[in-house]
Each structure stands twice: as C-alpha cells, then as structure tokens.
Design a protein around this motif. Structure first.
Motif, PDB file in Angstrom:
ATOM      1  N   ASN A 105      24.930  65.823  59.277  1.00  0.00           N
ATOM      2  CA  ASN A 105      25.871  64.870  58.535  1.00  0.00           C
ATOM      3  C   ASN A 105      25.440  64.588  57.098  1.00  0.00           C
ATOM      4  O   ASN A 105      25.934  63.701  56.517  1.00  0.00           O
ATOM      5  CB  ASN A 105      25.796  63.659  59.504  1.00  0.00           C
ATOM      6  CG  ASN A 105      24.395  63.006  59.471  1.00  0.00           C
ATOM      7  OD1 ASN A 105      23.459  63.575  58.893  1.00  0.00           O
ATOM      8  ND2 ASN A 105      24.366  62.055  60.355  1.00  0.00           N
ATOM      9  N   GLU A 106      24.489  65.405  56.487  1.00  0.00           N
ATOM     10  CA  GLU A 106      24.522  65.098  55.093  1.00  0.00           C
ATOM     11  C   GLU A 106      25.190  66.171  54.111  1.00  0.00           C
ATOM     12  O   GLU A 106      25.065  66.224  53.175  1.00  0.00           O
ATOM     13  CB  GLU A 106      22.743  65.364  54.848  1.00  0.00           C
ATOM     14  CG  GLU A 106      22.087  64.001  55.147  1.00  0.00           C
ATOM     15  CD  GLU A 106      20.611  64.031  54.809  1.00  0.00           C
ATOM     16  OE1 GLU A 106      20.261  64.382  53.735  1.00  0.00           O
ATOM     17  OE2 GLU A 106      19.808  63.571  55.580  1.00  0.00           O
ATOM     18  N   SER A 161      27.581  49.499  46.117  1.00  0.00           N
ATOM     19  CA  SER A 161      26.763  50.303  46.694  1.00  0.00           C
ATOM     20  C   SER A 161      26.224  51.341  45.593  1.00  0.00           C
ATOM     21  O   SER A 161      24.932  51.663  45.784  1.00  0.00           O
ATOM     22  CB  SER A 161      27.622  51.378  47.944  1.00  0.00           C
ATOM     23  OG  SER A 161      28.322  50.537  48.703  1.00  0.00           O
ATOM     24  N   GLN A 167      32.085  54.125  57.417  1.00  0.00           N
ATOM     25  CA  GLN A 167      30.922  53.743  56.622  1.00  0.00           C
ATOM     26  C   GLN A 167      30.795  54.839  55.242  1.00  0.00           C
ATOM     27  O   GLN A 167      31.352  55.871  55.042  1.00  0.00           O
ATOM     28  CB  GLN A 167      29.556  54.162  57.490  1.00  0.00           C
ATOM     29  CG  GLN A 167      29.335  55.483  57.879  1.00  0.00           C
ATOM     30  CD  GLN A 167      28.055  55.515  58.575  1.00  0.00           C
ATOM     31  OE1 GLN A 167      27.297  54.460  59.061  1.00  0.00           O
ATOM     32  NE2 GLN A 167      27.387  56.834  58.820  1.00  0.00           N
ATOM     33  N   ILE A 171      18.535  57.172  51.868  1.00  0.00           N
ATOM     34  CA  ILE A 171      20.088  57.226  52.165  1.00  0.00           C
ATOM     35  C   ILE A 171      20.400  55.853  52.325  1.00  0.00           C
ATOM     36  O   ILE A 171      19.760  55.095  53.172  1.00  0.00           O
ATOM     37  CB  ILE A 171      20.684  58.083  53.156  1.00  0.00           C
ATOM     38  CG1 ILE A 171      20.086  59.593  53.133  1.00  0.00           C
ATOM     39  CG2 ILE A 171      22.067  58.108  53.492  1.00  0.00           C
ATOM     40  CD1 ILE A 171      20.612  60.510  54.350  1.00  0.00           C
ATOM     41  N   ARG A 228      28.002  56.589  52.930  1.00  0.00           N
ATOM     42  CA  ARG A 228      26.511  57.016  52.688  1.00  0.00           C
ATOM     43  C   ARG A 228      26.297  57.672  51.368  1.00  0.00           C
ATOM     44  O   ARG A 228      27.188  58.418  50.955  1.00  0.00           O
ATOM     45  CB  ARG A 228      26.436  57.979  53.909  1.00  0.00           C
ATOM     46  CG  ARG A 228      26.631  57.543  55.195  1.00  0.00           C
ATOM     47  CD  ARG A 228      26.605  58.395  56.525  1.00  0.00           C
ATOM     48  NE  ARG A 228      25.405  58.955  56.659  1.00  0.00           N
ATOM     49  CZ  ARG A 228      24.715  59.939  56.432  1.00  0.00           C
ATOM     50  NH1 ARG A 228      25.388  61.125  56.046  1.00  0.00           N
ATOM     51  NH2 ARG A 228      23.355  60.188  57.107  1.00  0.00           N
ATOM     52  N   THR A 275      23.126  53.443  53.517  1.00  0.00           N
ATOM     53  CA  THR A 275      24.493  53.324  54.578  1.00  0.00           C
ATOM     54  C   THR A 275      25.066  51.892  54.441  1.00  0.00           C
ATOM     55  O   THR A 275      24.284  50.969  54.740  1.00  0.00           O
ATOM     56  CB  THR A 275      24.083  53.633  55.781  1.00  0.00           C
ATOM     57  OG1 THR A 275      23.364  55.047  55.751  1.00  0.00           O
ATOM     58  CG2 THR A 275      25.282  53.901  56.672  1.00  0.00           C
ATOM     59  N   ASP A 285      29.263  60.130  50.500  1.00  0.00           N
ATOM     60  CA  ASP A 285      30.285  60.555  51.606  1.00  0.00           C
ATOM     61  C   ASP A 285      30.693  59.124  52.015  1.00  0.00           C
ATOM     62  O   ASP A 285      30.494  58.272  52.558  1.00  0.00           O
ATOM     63  CB  ASP A 285      29.389  60.979  52.368  1.00  0.00           C
ATOM     64  CG  ASP A 285      30.068  61.673  53.772  1.00  0.00           C
ATOM     65  OD1 ASP A 285      31.283  62.388  53.251  1.00  0.00           O
ATOM     66  OD2 ASP A 285      29.960  61.724  54.760  1.00  0.00           O
TER      67      ASP A 285
END
Ligand code: ZN
Length: 319
Positions: A299-300, A60, A24, A40, A26, A42, A19
C-alpha cells in the motif's frame, strides 16, 4: 536528533509522495532512491467536497513539512480520470462532486513548490517499476485489486497515458461477454471478478445469503478454513485475472506484471488458477513465474511512485 540528520542531508532534494484515497490521505518524504524518510502521516478524509479536501491536503502537507526539509516538489496519486495536459481531474469515482477540477493549479496557488498529479494506479505502476517488484525494469503493467480494479502501464520507463489520458483501465477489460453489468456500463469486466467488492458479492450470490458488513478479507479467511464456496470465488477470480493477463502478455510482452491492492493478500488462493489460465492462453507462456509477481511496495506503491514522478517533474533522474 532528527533535525540534525535532516540538516546534514540538506543538499539532497526532498520530495513528498501523497496518496489521496476516498477515506484517507497518506503522505511521507521519499528519497531520490525511493526510500521512505521518516514517518507516514495518515489523515482521515471525513468530507469529500472539493474545498474540504483541498484544505485537508494543504494542512497535511504543512504538518509533514513541520518536521522535515522544504520539499522540492510533491507528487500526488488520485483515483480517477485525469487530463494530464492540464492536470485536471475530469472525473473521480471516490469524489463524485468533482468535475473537471484543475487540481494542480489550485494546490500550487497554496504551496510554494511544484505539484505533480497522476492517476493512483499509474503512480503505483511507476513505484513498482522504480523500486518495487520490477525494480529498474523498463516495462511493467500494474493491476491494483481494491474496491475496484485499477491499472497502469509503464512502457520504456514512462507511463503510457494514451491519447485521451485513459490508457491502463485494465479493470474494464472484458473477460466474459455475458458476465455481470459493470459500473462502467460494459458487461463482464475484470473488475466484476477481481475486486474486493466482487469477492463479497460473488460469495453472497453463491451462498444465497446477504451478510451485511462481510469483507473480502472475511471471504479469504473462510476459504483458508476450507469453505468450498469461498474457495470457488477465488478460483474464478484467478481464472478471470489469468484471461486478462494472457491478453496483456500477448499485446505488450512486458518484463513484469505486478499485482497489488488488498485482494492480492489472497495470492495463495488464486495464484494457481491464474497461472494455469495464463499458461493456456498466452501465445508464448515463458518465464511466467518471473513475469507475474505480487506487488512488493504494497500500500505504499502509489505514494512512492507519485514521489518518483515528482522527482522527474523537477528534473531529477530517478531511473
Ligand atoms: Zn467495467
């Protein structure tokens, strides 16, 4: 210990869901059943330029990969208008410098697995219909009440993109033709009532006080303590949502409407006025409590949904 369990599961395809937000990134491994496998990761976005974000995405992904299997694909949810045929970001409110960016090919040239790009709210809609509050249901509409209001349409188990890829802009449904001017140029959009930005602005308008640093969450706390002006902001938010949702029910007759995003945390403050408004306006107000639900994945949702779409992209049936 973790390495052993990853090795044991080597035959199961692994996909990363990511996302990309304005502040940010994630990401996590997501299983073919829509479960998160492991942590996760972040990472803050400090530079929103294209080159910096591409470098951040690749590093990332490599960091997450370092303690997991080699992914079969990655699904990325991105805010903004995306041309799905070319996987280009046409325009993004969070990354204003980006214009017509072929994001998929830029990333695929740096990664050795396929990349799937989707609008973040569309990805969240897919996540909720895959394993969230509309698990397994073929039709679900998603409203994400965040800084703005995003929307996504899942129809017949797939995302409806429209002819130009612009379908599902539910935040810009007109709920008051004489309402405030919206960032999109229209007047009285749902976003002017139901976004976190609108909650703060509408509260300050009612009190006539400018309070720098005030958040929508703060206004929620005030409302729960009985502050009448804060309560009125959420009543109006519920009514505006109700007007828009009644229209959506009349047009699509979906099995589920999912409401997510940070402002959904104020559910108890706007639920009743929203449901009353839907009841007044929907042509057939049946099973409303079953149809209109709060997001389950919270938020996932976008991260999980993007992974589900990536599974489909590489030929794995998810539902
Ligand atoms: Zn608008």
């Amino acid at each position: 210990m973790r390495k052993t369990s990853m090795r044991a599961k080597r035959t199961v395809p692994a996909v990363i869901g990511l996302d990309l937000g304005g502040s940010q990134v994630r990401l996590a491994f997501i299983t073919p059943k829509g479960q998160r496998a492991g942590r996760i990761l972040t990472v803050p976005v400090t530079d929103r330029g294209l080159k910096a974000v591409l470098t951040l995405l690749v590093s990332s992904i490599q960091r997450l990969q370092s303690d997991g299997p080699c992914p079969a694909a990655i699904g990325i949810g991105i805010p903004g208008f995306i041309r799905m045929d070319e996987a280009r970001i046409y325009r993004s409110p969070n990354f204003p410098e980006w214009k017509n960016v072929p994001i998929r090919s830029l990333l695929e040239s740096k990664l050795n697995f396929p990349v799937l790009i989707e609008n973040d709210a569309n990805a969240a809609a897919f996540g909720e219909s895959w394993v969230g509050c509309g698990k397994g249901l073929p039709s679900l509409l998603y409203l994400g009440l965040g800084t703005g209001v995003g929307g996504g349409l899942v129809l017949d188990r797939g995302i409806w993109h429209g002819t130009e890829g612009l379908a599902g802009e539910l935040g810009h449904i007109t709920v008051d033709p004489n309402g405030p001017i919206c960032g999109c140029g229209n007047q009285g959009c749902l976003e002017s009532y139901a976004s976190a930005t609108a909650v703060v602005r509408n509260y300050m308008e009612k009190t006539g006080q400018v309070r720098p640093g005030l958040t929508a969450q703060d206004v929620g706390v005030l409302a729960r303590r009985g502050n009448q002006k804060a309560c009125a902001v959420f009543v109006e938010l519920g009514q505006a949502l109700g007007v828009a949702i009644a229209d959506l029910l009349n047009i699509f007759d979906p099995e589920r409407i999912a409401i997510g995003g940070g402002v959904a945390g104020a559910w108890s403050l706007f639920h009743k006025p929203m449901m009353d408004e839907i009841g007044r306006r929907a042509v057939r107000p049946v099973r409303l409590n079953e149809k209109v639900r709060r997001s389950l994945l919270k938020n996932e949702a976008g991260m999980i949904g993007a992974a589900g779409l990536a599974y489909r992209h590489v030929g794995v049936k998810v539902f």
